[in-house]
Design an enzyme around this catalytic site. Structure first.
Site, PDB file in Angstrom:
ATOM      1  N   MET A 265       0.842  -1.199   0.000  1.00 51.96           N
ATOM      2  CA  MET A 265       0.000   0.000   0.000  1.00 51.96           C
ATOM      3  C   MET A 265       0.882   1.255   0.000  1.00 51.96           C
ATOM      4  O   MET A 265       0.412   2.353   0.319  1.00 51.96           O
ATOM      5  CB  MET A 265      -0.934   0.001   1.202  1.00 51.96           C
ATOM      6  CG  MET A 265      -1.905  -1.187   1.174  1.00 51.96           C
ATOM      7  SD  MET A 265      -3.416  -0.886   2.089  1.00 51.96           S
ATOM      8  CE  MET A 265      -2.798  -0.656   3.724  1.00 51.96           C
ATOM      9  N   GLY A 266       2.159   1.084  -0.328  1.00 53.27           N
ATOM     10  CA  GLY A 266       3.039   2.247  -0.412  1.00 53.27           C
ATOM     11  C   GLY A 266       3.527   2.718   0.946  1.00 53.27           C
ATOM     12  O   GLY A 266       3.456   1.970   1.924  1.00 53.27           O
TER      13      GLY A 266
ATOM     14  N   HIS B 157       8.861   1.158   3.525  1.00 56.36           N
ATOM     15  CA  HIS B 157       9.846   1.175   4.608  1.00 56.36           C
ATOM     16  C   HIS B 157      10.708  -0.082   4.505  1.00 56.36           C
ATOM     17  O   HIS B 157      10.527  -0.892   3.580  1.00 56.36           O
ATOM     18  CB  HIS B 157       9.148   1.289   5.968  1.00 56.36           C
ATOM     19  CG  HIS B 157       8.065   0.268   6.186  1.00 56.36           C
ATOM     20  ND1 HIS B 157       8.307  -1.090   6.214  1.00 56.36           N
ATOM     21  CD2 HIS B 157       6.723   0.393   6.374  1.00 56.36           C
ATOM     22  CE1 HIS B 157       7.189  -1.747   6.425  1.00 56.36           C
ATOM     23  NE2 HIS B 157       6.193  -0.871   6.509  1.00 56.36           N
TER      24      HIS B 157
ATOM     25  N   HIS C   3       9.001  -3.435   3.670  1.00 57.04           N
ATOM     26  CA  HIS C   3       8.691  -3.613   2.245  1.00 57.04           C
ATOM     27  C   HIS C   3       9.972  -3.906   1.450  1.00 57.04           C
ATOM     28  O   HIS C   3       9.994  -4.762   0.581  1.00 57.04           O
ATOM     29  CB  HIS C   3       8.072  -2.343   1.658  1.00 57.04           C
ATOM     30  CG  HIS C   3       6.775  -1.927   2.287  1.00 57.04           C
ATOM     31  ND1 HIS C   3       6.621  -0.742   2.958  1.00 57.04           N
ATOM     32  CD2 HIS C   3       5.561  -2.531   2.319  1.00 57.04           C
ATOM     33  CE1 HIS C   3       5.380  -0.623   3.384  1.00 57.04           C
ATOM     34  NE2 HIS C   3       4.708  -1.696   3.007  1.00 57.04           N
TER      35      HIS C   3
ATOM     36  N   GLN D  47     -10.426  -2.743   1.727  1.00 59.80           N
ATOM     37  CA  GLN D  47     -10.004  -3.392   2.967  1.00 59.80           C
ATOM     38  C   GLN D  47     -10.064  -2.473   4.179  1.00 59.80           C
ATOM     39  O   GLN D  47      -9.662  -2.848   5.273  1.00 59.80           O
ATOM     40  CB  GLN D  47      -8.614  -4.026   2.816  1.00 59.80           C
ATOM     41  CG  GLN D  47      -7.465  -3.043   2.718  1.00 59.80           C
ATOM     42  CD  GLN D  47      -6.172  -3.742   2.341  1.00 59.80           C
ATOM     43  OE1 GLN D  47      -6.027  -4.277   1.250  1.00 59.80           O
ATOM     44  NE2 GLN D  47      -5.204  -3.754   3.249  1.00 59.80           N
TER      45      GLN D  47
ATOM     46  N   GLN E  79       5.581 -11.749   7.259  1.00 60.30           N
ATOM     47  CA  GLN E  79       4.998 -12.450   8.420  1.00 60.30           C
ATOM     48  C   GLN E  79       4.343 -11.456   9.378  1.00 60.30           C
ATOM     49  O   GLN E  79       3.517 -11.817  10.194  1.00 60.30           O
ATOM     50  CB  GLN E  79       6.099 -13.225   9.145  1.00 60.30           C
ATOM     51  CG  GLN E  79       5.567 -14.065  10.312  1.00 60.30           C
ATOM     52  CD  GLN E  79       6.644 -14.488  11.274  1.00 60.30           C
ATOM     53  OE1 GLN E  79       7.702 -14.937  10.848  1.00 60.30           O
ATOM     54  NE2 GLN E  79       6.394 -14.341  12.567  1.00 60.30           N
TER      55      GLN E  79
ATOM     56  N   ASP F 187       2.056  -9.466   8.856  1.00 59.20           N
ATOM     57  CA  ASP F 187       0.611  -9.649   8.709  1.00 59.20           C
ATOM     58  C   ASP F 187       0.342 -11.153   8.578  1.00 59.20           C
ATOM     59  O   ASP F 187      -0.006 -11.652   7.501  1.00 59.20           O
ATOM     60  CB  ASP F 187       0.119  -8.885   7.482  1.00 59.20           C
ATOM     61  CG  ASP F 187       0.375  -7.395   7.622  1.00 59.20           C
ATOM     62  OD1 ASP F 187      -0.440  -6.703   8.234  1.00 59.20           O
ATOM     63  OD2 ASP F 187       1.429  -6.924   7.159  1.00 59.20           O
TER      64      ASP F 187
ATOM     65  N   SER G  69       6.080  -0.408  10.568  1.00 54.36           N
ATOM     66  CA  SER G  69       4.776  -0.353   9.908  1.00 54.36           C
ATOM     67  C   SER G  69       4.527   1.069   9.420  1.00 54.36           C
ATOM     68  O   SER G  69       4.972   2.035  10.062  1.00 54.36           O
ATOM     69  CB  SER G  69       3.672  -0.723  10.916  1.00 54.36           C
ATOM     70  OG  SER G  69       2.414  -0.263  10.462  1.00 54.36           O
ATOM     71  N   SER G  70       3.816   1.169   8.295  1.00 54.06           N
ATOM     72  CA  SER G  70       3.489   2.512   7.782  1.00 54.06           C
ATOM     73  C   SER G  70       2.658   3.283   8.804  1.00 54.06           C
ATOM     74  O   SER G  70       2.630   4.510   8.788  1.00 54.06           O
ATOM     75  CB  SER G  70       2.704   2.402   6.475  1.00 54.06           C
ATOM     76  OG  SER G  70       3.364   1.541   5.584  1.00 54.06           O
TER      77      SER G  70
END
Ligand code: AMP
Length: 284
Positions: free
Chosen positions: A30-31, A34, A37, A61, A148, A150, A185-186
């Site tokens: 989702m951009g 970091h 990703h 979502q 992992q 998520d 996490s974003s």
């Protein structure tokens, strides 16, 4: 590196690549990229001939009232990072093209989608499974890379691919953490200084759980009680769930043994964070 917005455009490029017998590795995101990703992108790049990264903040979502509008977006920075990592195509489809008027078809992985995070985010995994299915149909990857971090999403996507005979290998990569153990996490940017400090408790709690299991404690109720106690001692933290479940069916287990997932979701102020550890000899 190409930046593609249109579905036809990216499909045409991929058809040509595949006609040459090249392997396509795919990282859906989702951009707001970091290190988490980037670890997936690096692996995809290493294991394939051609790397595709999608950037799509998927409205399906997010429930009404969730953070869809304020979710961090920075396409310019993201594309620069992708270029540095040797990505071949960044795909950032328009919402209108992904979900045209009269869109009516959704993918639901039953059972697995309503447990754990699905309890407090009804509809979330239906949105994830639908978008991932669409992206797989558009990109036709040989392998797709997920974190992992998520864990429930990873379990659901593995099941989706198996159940619907999708010809793609699903690879689950380890959780990348900040120095104090907080999973990157974003959404960490939403935390204020106090919340950010206290957020380290998620990983401390999971380390405690891992330690208890290593010592031979198998009663999941005891582990959950000890983990919850540690989290509750933090002023800003509010537990959504702390659960010990089996890694395939995500059903609660009483006795901790091989193939378990210890997962938690905790609110720090208005931000909900998730983390987990896997108890498994084979890994995820
Ligand atoms: P997102 O952009 O949050 O949808 O995440 C895209 C992918 O990156 C998902 O497969 C996530 O599980 C993965 N991911 C997110 N954070 C991390 C992390 N800290 N370590 C490893 N993978 C991650």
């Amino acid at each position: 590196m190409k930046v593609a917005r249109g579905i036809k455009q990216i499909s045409a490029v991929i058809r040509k690549i595949k006609a040459k017998g090249k392997k396509v590795g795919f990282v859906p995101t989702m951009g707001a990229l970091h290190e988490g990703h980037l670890s997936l992108i690096r692996r995809a790049h290493k294991e394939n001939d051609f790397t595709v990264v999608s950037i799509f903040v998927n409205p399906a979502q997010f429930a009404p009232g969730e953070d869809f509008k304020k979710y961090p977006r920075n396409l310019k920075r993201d594309t620069l990072l992708c270029k540095k990592e040797g990505v071949d195509i960044v795909f950032y489809p328009a919402i209108k093209e992904m979900y045209p008027d009269e869109f009516r078809t959704y993918v639901t992985v039953e059972g697995l989608s309503s447990l754990l995070c699905g309890e407090s985010r009804p509809g979330h995994f239906k949105g994830v499974a639908t978008a991932v299915t669409k992206l797989f149909n558009i990109v036709s990857p040989d392998a797709a890379y997920f974190g992992q971090k998520d864990a429930q999403q990873a379990v659901i996507i593995k099941r989706l691919v198996r159940d619907l005979n999708m010809p793609v290998k699903i690879k689950i990569m380890p959780i990348i953490r900040d120095k104090d153990g907080l999973a990157i996490s974003s959404r960490n940017v939403y935390l204020d200084a106090r919340e950010r400090k206290e957020a380290a408790v998620l990983f401390s709690a999971l380390k405690l759980a891992g330690g208890l299991v290593n010592k031979g404690i198998t009663d999941s109720r005891e582990v959950v009680r000890r983990v919850s106690g540690l989290i509750k001692a933090k002023k800003k933290a509010r537990i959504d769930y702390v659960s010990v479940v089996d890694l395939q069916g995500l059903k609660p287990v009483k006795k901790i043994k091989d193939n378990c997932l210890i997962a938690l979701a905790v609110w720090l102020g208005k931000t909900r964070l998730i983390d987990n550890i896997v108890i498994s000899k084979r890994g995820f």
